[in-house]
Design a protein around this motif. Structure first.
Motif, short mmCIF file in Angstrom:
data_model
loop_
_atom_site.label_atom_id
_atom_site.label_comp_id
_atom_site.label_asym_id
_atom_site.label_seq_id
_atom_site.Cartn_x
_atom_site.Cartn_y
_atom_site.Cartn_z
N LYS A 151 -10.00 -4.56 -6.35
CA LYS A 151 -9.13 -4.28 -7.50
C LYS A 151 -9.01 -2.78 -7.74
O LYS A 151 -7.93 -2.27 -8.07
CB LYS A 151 -9.66 -4.98 -8.73
CG LYS A 151 -9.50 -6.50 -8.70
CD LYS A 151 -10.09 -7.14 -9.95
CE LYS A 151 -9.92 -8.65 -9.95
NZ LYS A 151 -10.57 -9.28 -11.13
N LYS A 152 -10.14 -2.06 -7.56
CA LYS A 152 -10.12 -0.61 -7.72
C LYS A 152 -9.18 0.01 -6.68
O LYS A 152 -8.37 0.89 -7.01
CB LYS A 152 -11.54 -0.06 -7.55
CG LYS A 152 -11.62 1.47 -7.53
CD LYS A 152 -11.18 2.10 -8.83
CE LYS A 152 -11.37 3.61 -8.80
NZ LYS A 152 -10.83 4.26 -10.01
N LYS A 157 -0.70 3.27 -7.99
CA LYS A 157 -0.32 4.46 -8.73
C LYS A 157 0.61 5.37 -7.92
O LYS A 157 1.42 6.11 -8.49
CB LYS A 157 -1.57 5.25 -9.15
CG LYS A 157 -2.34 4.63 -10.31
CD LYS A 157 -3.57 5.48 -10.63
CE LYS A 157 -4.38 4.85 -11.77
NZ LYS A 157 -5.61 5.64 -12.05
N GLU A 215 -5.60 -0.49 -7.69
CA GLU A 215 -5.20 0.43 -8.76
C GLU A 215 -4.85 1.80 -8.19
O GLU A 215 -3.83 2.41 -8.56
CB GLU A 215 -6.33 0.56 -9.78
CG GLU A 215 -6.59 -0.69 -10.60
CD GLU A 215 -7.83 -0.54 -11.48
OE1 GLU A 215 -8.40 0.57 -11.51
OE2 GLU A 215 -8.23 -1.54 -12.11
#
Length: 552
Positions: free
Chosen positions: A207-208, A215, A211
């Motif tokens: 998930k990190k 971006k 993200e």
């Protein structure tokens, strides 16, 4: 105390003659390293077919186009071709530290199997040589080099997992130090995926990574690494829908890459989008065949076999058995592969096993043998285990319990070999098969309660473990097998619940829907029986032989 003048003279001499190596010294030392050289192999009209990358670095301006191409190739896991281009940059500019970094990265392949001893030795030599030309240990180039050096330093004393975690930490430091460097962010996301724990169902690192990538995706929509790593990091039932936009874009970003053509099918498979998966893998197999021919590979490239496995899996879910059989027969003509690795081994084992088990051809499953017979199966115990798992299920359903027990001993031996080799993840996958096999043997021995307990344990273990990236799915999902067992033991209501649970993780699986349709009918749930029957027809078409067998 005075320094003797001779010693002083020697000190001055050493000071002035040591330091950064000149180009001729570097070229001499490079010649001793077996770097991959040659012109890039293309199956397209130009090098712009691998996506758009703009990587700021301090090497000579004339090497910039080649350097960016090498990075694009690296991001699509075209490792051999990437190394060729990085070496070309080194030949043109031997002082280019980042090209050495790239050559070392080309031997790492973080989301595949660990580098071989040969690759590790090669990478260590590249790192040593690159360190000898760095004058500023605080530079960005030095930081990049030291990040990949974590994979090669102490490779013969530190295990791969430990070095992988060090790489993740170093990549994070790069990401946090160079906040304006999108490539640092992209490679950090790759490191997060590589270092993730397959038993972590919170998907914290994945998930990190998502993200970080999302971006910058909007501002770099044609960057191959962003779309590619989003797919890898979201390649889980719980996350797959998040990667669908990237999956539908990646192939068009890097149309010349066989891997880029294939990768979207990971997400299509997770979501049960079989038509899209079929088209993805037809394109991938075609590209892989072209690459093998043009690059002079002797035999079939591993990417081709990898695509064939996914392609056949998708055909089977649509009950297109004729097309599935075409892939199996073609596989049987393949006698030589390059390189010999886990992807080849998995396809050789899984494709005939899937073809028999998905069609419930128990006699064929029971008679499977590891083929080709001269393949080094002893190096691939997890992959080989899939053959014995299929043999056991086939033998049990053919009422050949003694044969199943003999094969179970073989399966246990393969599990023990993986435990001894400290292959914890793969040994766990085989242990799930051991439990499921034991469960079906006990059911054949009329030990229903023991069988259901073991099969439930296997299903729970599998639900808690991520599938290996090489496979489109388990040979048969353990929870689907649990549904089959409940149905066979006269509990269609519980079977229906289990099938529905499994279809959440494996949407649009033909046998999952088939089992749910039969269970609903036997439970007296006419509405659900109709619902699942209609799903089967939508999946495979009216009049399909396997659909007609449901009899609803």
């Amino acid at each position: 105390m005075k320094t003797h003048p001779i010693i002083l003279t020697m000190s001055i001499l050493l000071c002035c003659t040591t330091g950064k190596k000149n180009d001729e010294q570097l070229k001499s030392e490079l010649a001793a390293i077996e770097l991959t050289r040659g012109e890039i192999t293309l199956c397209s009209s130009g090098t712009d077919q691998f996506g758009t990358v703009s990587f700021s670095q301090s090497c000579s301006e004339k090497t910039r186009p080649d350097f960016n191409l090498a990075i694009a190739l690296l991001h699509s896991f075209e490792y051999t071709e990437a190394e060729k281009v990085f070496v070309k940059v080194i030949d043109q500019d031997p002082q280019c530290v980042m090209a050495y970094w790239g050559a070392a990265m080309s031997n790492f392949h973080p989301l595949w199997s660990p580098p071989s001893p040969t690759e590790l030795e090669k990478g260590a030599k590249i790192i040593t040589l690159a360190r000898s030309i760095i004058t500023d240990k605080e530079s960005r180039e030095s930081d990049y080099l030291e990040a990949i050096a974590t994979i090669y330093d102490q490779w013969n004393t530190l295990d791969h997992r430990t070095r992988l975690l060090k790489f993740e930490k170093a990549s994070q430091a790069l990401y946090e130090k160079y906040t304006d460097d999108d490539e640092a962010a992209i490679f950090y996301a790759l490191a997060l995926g590589a270092a993730s724990d397959p038993t972590d169902k919170t998907f914290q690192k994945q998930k990190k990574a998502g993200e970080v990538l999302n971006k910058i995706f909007e501002n770099k929509p044609t960057h191959p690494g962003i779309a590619h790593y989003i797919i890898h990091n979201y390649d889980y039932p719980e996350l797959a829908a998040l990667a669908l936009p990237a999956a539908r874009k990646y192939a068009s970003i890097a149309p010349a890459s066989a891997h880029a053509q294939h990768m979207p099918s990971h997400i299509f498979t997770r979501l049960g989008l079989w038509d899209e998966s079929i088209q993805s893998n037809i394109a991938s197999v075609t590209a892989a065949q072209c690459y093998a021919q043009k690059s002079g590979i002797k035999g079939h490239w591993d990417e081709e076999l990898h695509g064939l496995d996914y392609l056949m899996y998708a055909y089977l879910q649509k009950a297109n058995d004729e097309k599935a059989l075409e892939q199996v027969r073609y596989l049987q003509t393949i006698k030589e592969v390059f390189p010999v690795n886990f992807k080849d081994a998995y396809s050789f084992a899984s494709m005939p096993a899937r073809y028999a088990l998905e069609r419930k051809d128990w006699a064929a499953a029971a008679s499977l043998q590891p083929e080709p017979s001269d393949f080094p199966w002893e190096k691939f115990p997890w992959e080989k285990a899939n053959i014995y798992f299929a043999r056991i299920l086939g033998a049990v359903h053919e009422n050949k319990v003694n044969d199943a027990k003999k094969d179970l001993e073989q399966l246990k031996a393969l599990h023990a070999a993986l435990v001894q080799a400290k292959e914890n993840y793969k040994s766990n996958l085989v242990l799930i098969q051991v439990k499921a096999s034991d469960a079906w043997i006990r059911l054949a021995e009329r030990k229903k309660d023991e069988a259901l307990t073991l099969m439930t344990e296997a299903a729970d273990m599998e639900d808690a473990t991520a599938k290996h990236p090489v496979t489109p799915g388990e040979i048969i999902p353990a929870r689907e097998l649990l549904g089959d067992m409940y149905l066979q033991t006269g509990n269609p209501q519980r079977a229906l619940q289990v099938y529905e649970e499994d279809l959440k993780r494996h949407p649009n699986r033909f046998n999952g829907i088939y089992g749910a349709a039969v269970a609903a009918q036997k439970s007296g749930d006419a509405a659900k029986a109709k619902q699942f029957s209609e799903q089967l027809e939508a999946l495979a078409g009216q009049g399909n032989k396997r659909v007609l067998l449901v009899g609803l």
